[in-house]
Write a protein that holds these residues in place. Structure first.
Motif, mmCIF file in Angstrom:
data_model
loop_
_atom_site.group_PDB
_atom_site.id
_atom_site.type_symbol
_atom_site.label_atom_id
_atom_site.label_comp_id
_atom_site.label_asym_id
_atom_site.label_seq_id
_atom_site.Cartn_x
_atom_site.Cartn_y
_atom_site.Cartn_z
ATOM 1 N N LYS A 37 0.815 -1.217 0.000
ATOM 2 C CA LYS A 37 0.000 0.000 0.000
ATOM 3 C C LYS A 37 0.855 1.278 0.000
ATOM 4 O O LYS A 37 0.599 2.181 -0.795
ATOM 5 C CB LYS A 37 -0.944 0.008 1.205
ATOM 6 C CG LYS A 37 -1.883 1.194 1.199
ATOM 7 C CD LYS A 37 -2.849 1.157 2.356
ATOM 8 C CE LYS A 37 -3.785 2.356 2.323
ATOM 9 N NZ LYS A 37 -4.689 2.364 3.461
ATOM 10 N N ARG A 50 -3.827 11.135 0.220
ATOM 11 C CA ARG A 50 -4.741 10.262 -0.510
ATOM 12 C C ARG A 50 -6.107 10.919 -0.626
ATOM 13 O O ARG A 50 -6.760 11.161 0.394
ATOM 14 C CB ARG A 50 -4.879 8.928 0.211
ATOM 15 C CG ARG A 50 -3.560 8.196 0.325
ATOM 16 C CD ARG A 50 -3.677 7.074 1.280
ATOM 17 N NE ARG A 50 -3.691 7.661 2.633
ATOM 18 C CZ ARG A 50 -3.564 6.967 3.744
ATOM 19 N NH1 ARG A 50 -3.470 5.687 3.705
ATOM 20 N NH2 ARG A 50 -3.581 7.577 4.905
ATOM 21 N N GLN A 55 -9.241 6.289 -1.566
ATOM 22 C CA GLN A 55 -9.627 5.498 -0.398
ATOM 23 C C GLN A 55 -10.764 4.542 -0.747
ATOM 24 O O GLN A 55 -10.740 3.374 -0.379
ATOM 25 C CB GLN A 55 -10.046 6.415 0.755
ATOM 26 C CG GLN A 55 -8.935 7.266 1.298
ATOM 27 C CD GLN A 55 -7.915 6.458 2.073
ATOM 28 O OE1 GLN A 55 -7.283 5.541 1.567
ATOM 29 N NE2 GLN A 55 -7.754 6.806 3.323
ATOM 30 N N ILE A 56 -11.762 5.048 -1.463
ATOM 31 C CA ILE A 56 -12.903 4.215 -1.849
ATOM 32 C C ILE A 56 -12.453 3.122 -2.815
ATOM 33 O O ILE A 56 -12.799 1.945 -2.642
ATOM 34 C CB ILE A 56 -14.021 5.082 -2.461
ATOM 35 C CG1 ILE A 56 -14.579 6.020 -1.390
ATOM 36 C CG2 ILE A 56 -15.121 4.214 -3.071
ATOM 37 C CD1 ILE A 56 -15.494 7.105 -1.918
ATOM 38 N N TYR A 58 -9.505 1.880 -3.176
ATOM 39 C CA TYR A 58 -8.639 0.930 -2.468
ATOM 40 C C TYR A 58 -9.473 -0.127 -1.749
ATOM 41 O O TYR A 58 -9.207 -1.322 -1.874
ATOM 42 C CB TYR A 58 -7.744 1.673 -1.467
ATOM 43 C CG TYR A 58 -6.900 0.751 -0.635
ATOM 44 C CD1 TYR A 58 -5.745 0.196 -1.165
ATOM 45 C CD2 TYR A 58 -7.264 0.417 0.669
ATOM 46 C CE1 TYR A 58 -4.956 -0.666 -0.410
ATOM 47 C CE2 TYR A 58 -6.491 -0.441 1.424
ATOM 48 C CZ TYR A 58 -5.342 -0.984 0.879
ATOM 49 O OH TYR A 58 -4.579 -1.844 1.630
ATOM 50 N N TRP A 59 -10.486 0.279 -1.023
ATOM 51 C CA TRP A 59 -11.296 -0.680 -0.274
ATOM 52 C C TRP A 59 -12.138 -1.571 -1.176
ATOM 53 O O TRP A 59 -12.422 -2.712 -0.844
ATOM 54 C CB TRP A 59 -12.154 0.032 0.771
ATOM 55 C CG TRP A 59 -11.304 0.527 1.896
ATOM 56 C CD1 TRP A 59 -10.979 1.816 2.170
ATOM 57 C CD2 TRP A 59 -10.611 -0.263 2.861
ATOM 58 N NE1 TRP A 59 -10.129 1.886 3.247
ATOM 59 C CE2 TRP A 59 -9.881 0.608 3.694
ATOM 60 C CE3 TRP A 59 -10.514 -1.629 3.108
ATOM 61 C CZ2 TRP A 59 -9.084 0.173 4.741
ATOM 62 C CZ3 TRP A 59 -9.714 -2.060 4.155
ATOM 63 C CH2 TRP A 59 -9.021 -1.169 4.955
ATOM 64 N N VAL A 60 -12.520 -1.071 -2.327
ATOM 65 C CA VAL A 60 -13.273 -1.892 -3.281
ATOM 66 C C VAL A 60 -12.350 -2.908 -3.949
ATOM 67 O O VAL A 60 -12.722 -4.074 -4.133
ATOM 68 C CB VAL A 60 -13.968 -1.006 -4.336
ATOM 69 C CG1 VAL A 60 -14.525 -1.829 -5.473
ATOM 70 C CG2 VAL A 60 -15.066 -0.179 -3.678
ATOM 71 N N ILE A 62 -9.259 -3.949 -2.883
ATOM 72 C CA ILE A 62 -8.370 -4.730 -2.024
ATOM 73 C C ILE A 62 -8.889 -6.146 -1.795
ATOM 74 O O ILE A 62 -8.104 -7.086 -1.686
ATOM 75 C CB ILE A 62 -8.086 -4.011 -0.681
ATOM 76 C CG1 ILE A 62 -6.899 -4.645 0.034
ATOM 77 C CG2 ILE A 62 -9.294 -4.039 0.221
ATOM 78 C CD1 ILE A 62 -5.610 -4.544 -0.688
ATOM 79 N N LEU A 63 -10.195 -6.321 -1.763
ATOM 80 C CA LEU A 63 -10.744 -7.651 -1.496
ATOM 81 C C LEU A 63 -10.342 -8.665 -2.562
ATOM 82 O O LEU A 63 -9.792 -9.720 -2.217
ATOM 83 C CB LEU A 63 -12.258 -7.588 -1.330
ATOM 84 C CG LEU A 63 -12.914 -8.915 -0.955
ATOM 85 C CD1 LEU A 63 -12.412 -9.404 0.395
ATOM 86 C CD2 LEU A 63 -14.421 -8.770 -0.934
ATOM 87 N N TYR A 66 -6.528 -9.168 -2.281
ATOM 88 C CA TYR A 66 -6.194 -9.951 -1.090
ATOM 89 C C TYR A 66 -6.449 -11.435 -1.342
ATOM 90 O O TYR A 66 -5.640 -12.284 -0.976
ATOM 91 C CB TYR A 66 -7.031 -9.463 0.100
ATOM 92 C CG TYR A 66 -6.801 -10.243 1.370
ATOM 93 C CD1 TYR A 66 -5.804 -9.873 2.259
ATOM 94 C CD2 TYR A 66 -7.577 -11.367 1.681
ATOM 95 C CE1 TYR A 66 -5.579 -10.591 3.425
ATOM 96 C CE2 TYR A 66 -7.352 -12.088 2.841
ATOM 97 C CZ TYR A 66 -6.356 -11.701 3.707
ATOM 98 O OH TYR A 66 -6.133 -12.418 4.847
#
Length: 103
Positions: A37, A50, A55-56, A58-60, A62-63, A66
């Motif tokens: 990251k 950022r 931020q939005i 990244y969270w969408v 990252i799943l 991951y």
């Protein structure tokens, strides 16, 4: 029954060693995501600030990222079958149909 024993039963693990390896895979995956990251932010944003859209996004994103890393480490540590079943179960929870036998 300890939490380790409960997880071994829930995950149908054969030994304590398999449990340790699976925990190691989760640890390596999380560490990899964290280590990637900061260089990504530095590459995309010179000042390191950022914006909200990042931020939005990244969270969408990252799943799935991951999960790919989790399967990769599962393969490296010879636990791919366990993590593939784990991924299929998670996808079913999100309402995504998986072409595999249900347990």
């Amino acid at each position: 029954m300890s939490w380790i024993e409960r997880l071994k039963v829930k995950w149908n693990l054969e030994s304590n060693w398999q449990f340790v390896i699976i925990m190691l895979v989760f640890a390596c995956t999380g560490t990899t995501v964290v280590l990637i990251k900061k260089p990504l932010i530095n590459l995309l944003f010179e000042d390191g600030i950022r914006p909200l859209w990042f931020q939005i996004a990244y969270w969408v994103l990252i799943l799935p990222f991951y999960n790919i890393i989790l399967l990769f480490y599962g393969f490296l540590f010879r636990q791919f079958d366990f993590f593939w079943k784990y991924e299929q179960k998670m996808l079913r929870r999100f309402g995504i149909k998986v072409n595999a036998d249900k347990e």
